[in-house]
Structures are given as C-alpha cells and as structure tokens.
Enzyme design. Sequence first.
Site, mmCIF file in Angstrom:
data_model
loop_
_atom_site.group_PDB
_atom_site.id
_atom_site.type_symbol
_atom_site.label_atom_id
_atom_site.label_comp_id
_atom_site.label_asym_id
_atom_site.label_seq_id
_atom_site.Cartn_x
_atom_site.Cartn_y
_atom_site.Cartn_z
ATOM 1 C CG HIS A 1 42.044 70.998 98.927
ATOM 2 N ND1 HIS A 1 40.935 71.596 98.392
ATOM 3 C CD2 HIS A 1 42.832 72.015 99.368
ATOM 4 C CE1 HIS A 1 41.052 72.923 98.476
ATOM 5 N NE2 HIS A 1 42.198 73.197 99.057
ATOM 6 C CG ASN B 1 37.746 70.004 97.139
ATOM 7 O OD1 ASN B 1 38.653 70.747 97.510
ATOM 8 N ND2 ASN B 1 37.426 68.895 97.778
ATOM 9 C CG HIS C 1 48.238 80.470 98.525
ATOM 10 N ND1 HIS C 1 47.192 81.038 99.211
ATOM 11 C CD2 HIS C 1 47.849 79.186 98.274
ATOM 12 C CE1 HIS C 1 46.222 80.133 99.383
ATOM 13 N NE2 HIS C 1 46.607 79.014 98.828
HETATM 14 C C1 HEM Z 1 45.810 78.730 104.808
HETATM 15 C C2 HEM Z 1 44.624 78.445 104.320
HETATM 16 C C3 HEM Z 1 44.352 78.345 102.841
HETATM 17 C C4 HEM Z 1 43.314 78.921 102.185
HETATM 18 C C5 HEM Z 1 42.211 79.761 102.789
HETATM 19 C C6 HEM Z 1 43.455 78.588 100.790
HETATM 20 C C7 HEM Z 1 42.581 78.966 99.796
HETATM 21 C C8 HEM Z 1 42.803 78.826 98.436
HETATM 22 C C9 HEM Z 1 41.932 79.311 97.409
HETATM 23 C C10 HEM Z 1 40.597 80.025 97.639
HETATM 24 C C11 HEM Z 1 42.512 79.035 96.218
HETATM 25 C C12 HEM Z 1 41.972 79.387 94.816
HETATM 26 C C13 HEM Z 1 40.834 78.461 94.457
HETATM 27 C C14 HEM Z 1 39.919 78.980 93.377
HETATM 28 O O1 HEM Z 1 40.341 79.576 92.405
HETATM 29 O O2 HEM Z 1 38.730 78.760 93.571
HETATM 30 C C15 HEM Z 1 43.749 78.360 96.485
HETATM 31 C C16 HEM Z 1 44.651 77.928 95.541
HETATM 32 C C17 HEM Z 1 45.807 77.221 95.833
HETATM 33 N N1 HEM Z 1 46.186 76.749 97.083
HETATM 34 FE FE1 HEM Z 1 45.417 77.321 98.829
HETATM 35 N N2 HEM Z 1 44.594 77.830 100.626
HETATM 36 C C18 HEM Z 1 45.172 77.650 101.850
HETATM 37 C C19 HEM Z 1 46.293 76.899 102.121
HETATM 38 C C20 HEM Z 1 47.006 76.177 101.182
HETATM 39 C C21 HEM Z 1 48.012 75.189 101.484
HETATM 40 C C22 HEM Z 1 48.409 74.758 102.890
HETATM 41 C C23 HEM Z 1 48.480 74.734 100.281
HETATM 42 C C24 HEM Z 1 49.527 73.686 100.023
HETATM 43 C C25 HEM Z 1 50.445 73.295 100.872
HETATM 44 C C26 HEM Z 1 47.785 75.473 99.244
HETATM 45 C C27 HEM Z 1 48.033 75.371 97.894
HETATM 46 C C28 HEM Z 1 47.355 76.070 96.918
HETATM 47 C C29 HEM Z 1 47.796 76.136 95.535
HETATM 48 C C30 HEM Z 1 49.078 75.570 94.973
HETATM 49 C C31 HEM Z 1 46.794 76.851 94.838
HETATM 50 C C32 HEM Z 1 46.760 77.157 93.326
HETATM 51 C C33 HEM Z 1 46.076 76.002 92.630
HETATM 52 C C34 HEM Z 1 46.007 76.131 91.129
HETATM 53 O O3 HEM Z 1 46.680 76.966 90.538
HETATM 54 O O4 HEM Z 1 45.223 75.345 90.571
HETATM 55 N N3 HEM Z 1 46.866 76.305 99.833
HETATM 56 N N4 HEM Z 1 43.895 78.233 97.861
#
Ligand code: HEM
Length: 327
Positions: free
Chosen positions: A69, A99, A198
Amino acid sequence: MASSRVLLALSLALLTLTVASLPGTPTALSTSYYNKRCASLQPAVRSAMARAVASDPTTAAAVLRLFFHDCFVNGCDASVLLDDDTTTNLIGEKSAFPNANSLRGYEAIDAIKSAVESACPATVSCADVLALAARDAVSLLGGPSWNVRLGRLDARIASRDAANANLPGPGSSLSSLLDAFQRKGLSARDMTALSGAHTVGRARCATFRGRAGGGANGSGGEVINATYAAELRGACGGGDGAVAPLDVATPDAFDNGYFRALMERRGLLHSDQELFNGGSQDALVRKYARDGAAFAGDFAKAMVRMGNLAPAPGTPLEVRKYCRRPN
Ligand code: HEM
Ligand SMILES: *[C@@H]1O[C@H](CO)[C@@H](O)[C@H](O)[C@H]1NC(C)=O
Ligand SMILES: *[C@@H]1O[C@H](CO)[C@@H](O)[C@H](O)[C@H]1NC(C)=O
C-alpha cells in the site's frame, strides 16, 4: 559525426550528473547503500521485526501489506505512514477506503524505526525500514528472502485520493487487476506472484460477504466451492468485522497453499478467485500450486520490482525521523 556523438555522450553524462545531484532526487537503489552509513541496519530491523512478530504473529502479514500500500501510491516513499495533521492540512492515506479499518502494523514500524534511530540517528528512511521489514516478515513466516535494494527517501506529502485511485479492491475483475499492476510497470506474472502474499493474513467479512452469498458457485455468478461458501457465511455471522484467513489451506505459513486453494475454488476474495477462473492466469496458478519453489522465486523477484517504484519527480523528500510526520 563521431565528434557529435562524443558531444551527445558528454551532454548526456552532464545531464545525468545534474539530475542525480538535485536535492531530493532519488538516485538508483543499491543493496550496499547503508554498508558504510549504517552497518548494523539489517540486523537491527530483523531483530525488532522478530520481536514484534513474537508478541503478535499477525504483525507479519500486516507489515507485508503496508509495503504494497506504500509502493502503489506515488512509489515506495513511506507516504502511507503519515498521520493526518490538521495543523499542516496534511490529509494522509490511512483514511483512504482500502486502508481505513484494516491497514495495520503502524506501531510495529514505529518500534523498528526507533531501534534504527538509536543505532544510526537521522540516516535511514522510513521507506527503507518498511522495505526491509516486509522482507523480514515474509522470511519469518517461512517464505523466501531476497536482497533489498536501498536508498529510498520519505515523502513530506501523502495523497488519500491517490490511495483510493491506485489500490485495487476485492471486487476487481482479472482485467482490472492486470491494468492496475500494468500501470505500475508490473507484468501479469508479477501480479499473480504478488497476489500470493494472500497466503497469509486475514480479511474482514465486509470484503467477502457478497462472494459467500449463494450456494454452489455462489449468487451473482461467484465461482466458489459450496462447502467453503457455507463456512464463510458462518464466519460472517460475526458481522462485517469478523475475519477469515485469506489462505484457507495453510493460513499462517508463507507457502503456495493460496494457489492450491484457488484451484479448489476456495479463494476468499472475488479478486483472488479471478486469478483462477478460466482466464489468462490459470496456467500460472496451476504451476505455483504444484511448484512452491517457482512461486517463492517469482515472488521475491516481483517484490524487488515493486520495491523499485519511485515517487514522482518533484515530490518533496527527506529522511524522516519519525515515520508518522514530516521532520
Ligand atoms: C492483487 C490485488 C490485491 C487486492 C485486490 C487486495 C485486497 C486485499 C483486501 C481486500 C484485503 C483485506 C482487507 C480487509 O480486511 O479489509 C487484503 C489483505 C491483505 N493483503 Fe492484499 N490485495 C491485493 C494484493 C496484495 C499484494 C500485492 C500484497 C503484498 C505483496 C498483499 C498483501 C496482503 C496481506 C498480507 C493481507 C492481510 C493483512 C492482514 O492480515 O492484516 N495484497 N488484501
Ligand atoms: C462451478 O464452477 C466451476 C468452474 O466454472 C464448474 O467447474 C463447476 O461445475 C460449477 N459447479 C456448479 C455446481 O455449478
Ligand atoms: C471444494 O473443497 C474441497 C476441500 O474442502 C475439495 O476437496 C473439493 O475438491 C472442492 N471442490 C471443487 C469443485 O473444487
């Protein structure tokens, strides 16, 4: 002819020198950037990150997401870490839609930065601290490691609008995911590998309730495993803030379980399942699902490329002392 070429080469060299020496202009990143400036940097980040993860294991996923982010919004410049400040009219990115209520890990970065400040005062940018912490987060969870290129500077500004515009949402289609990454110069392969982040972490029901809706293959055309959909509906009984693991196969290990789950139609977010739904990324998902080493290698390379995203020319930059506010 030959002399005009020499002239051209000379003026290009001069131009490069001038641009590189402008204050605030980032030079190319390098793995050795702090070797002389702060030799103890990497062990300091590693042990502070390990302490944060020992006291709350979910911090690792949080920090990995923070780095994404940060980099997708005007480059990796720690703009995401700036707090809103009404006295200076700074509207930060923390309240942007992708965020607010879910981006975490700010305290962990504060703790790591404070350890780094003790070792090397006013030397290491918050953007570099975040890049190192994200690498360490992945390896602490059992994932790959890589050499982090360093020398980033921190922005004195942030943009909530840019955060809303640049960060892809959980309802994205495959083509809009590909577009969002292509706009950052990242390939389809980078996008699919990076989505493998993820393999760890959690999402709130607010982000997947629609997908859990129906029975087999969901309502509204969702391609979803019926048993899994029922589990998710159960989880959502806890309300919008209830969470489920992004990787149902191996929730807390940085491995290729995420891709195996996609093949069983058990992706948590619509955007996750879009990577395996009869489209251009199916073959790569199958490959990562059967070859964890291929995923680990591609993920590490893609993280380096994402980490190269630089702030736009003209962005006011500095080495911030405290990650939440400009000096
Ligand atoms: C491809 C497009 C992506 C989308 C649409 C996306 C979307 C999301 C969403 C909606 C969440 C959950 C947020 C919530 O609970 O409101 C999330 C969590 C997360 N995302 Fe993504 N994401 C993407 C790519 C990435 C990338 C590139 C990374 C890191 C290199 C990443 C790392 C993470 C991690 C580690 C979590 C879990 C965070 C936690 O447990 O607090 N995401 N993402
Ligand atoms: C759900 O969708 C998948 C992939 O499109 C398909 O193979 C499967 O047969 C569908 N299941 C049902 C019950 O419609
Ligand atoms: C649904 O998930 C189960 C594991 O919970 C798996 O065995 C099954 O093959 C999946 N079904 C489909 C259609 O992928």
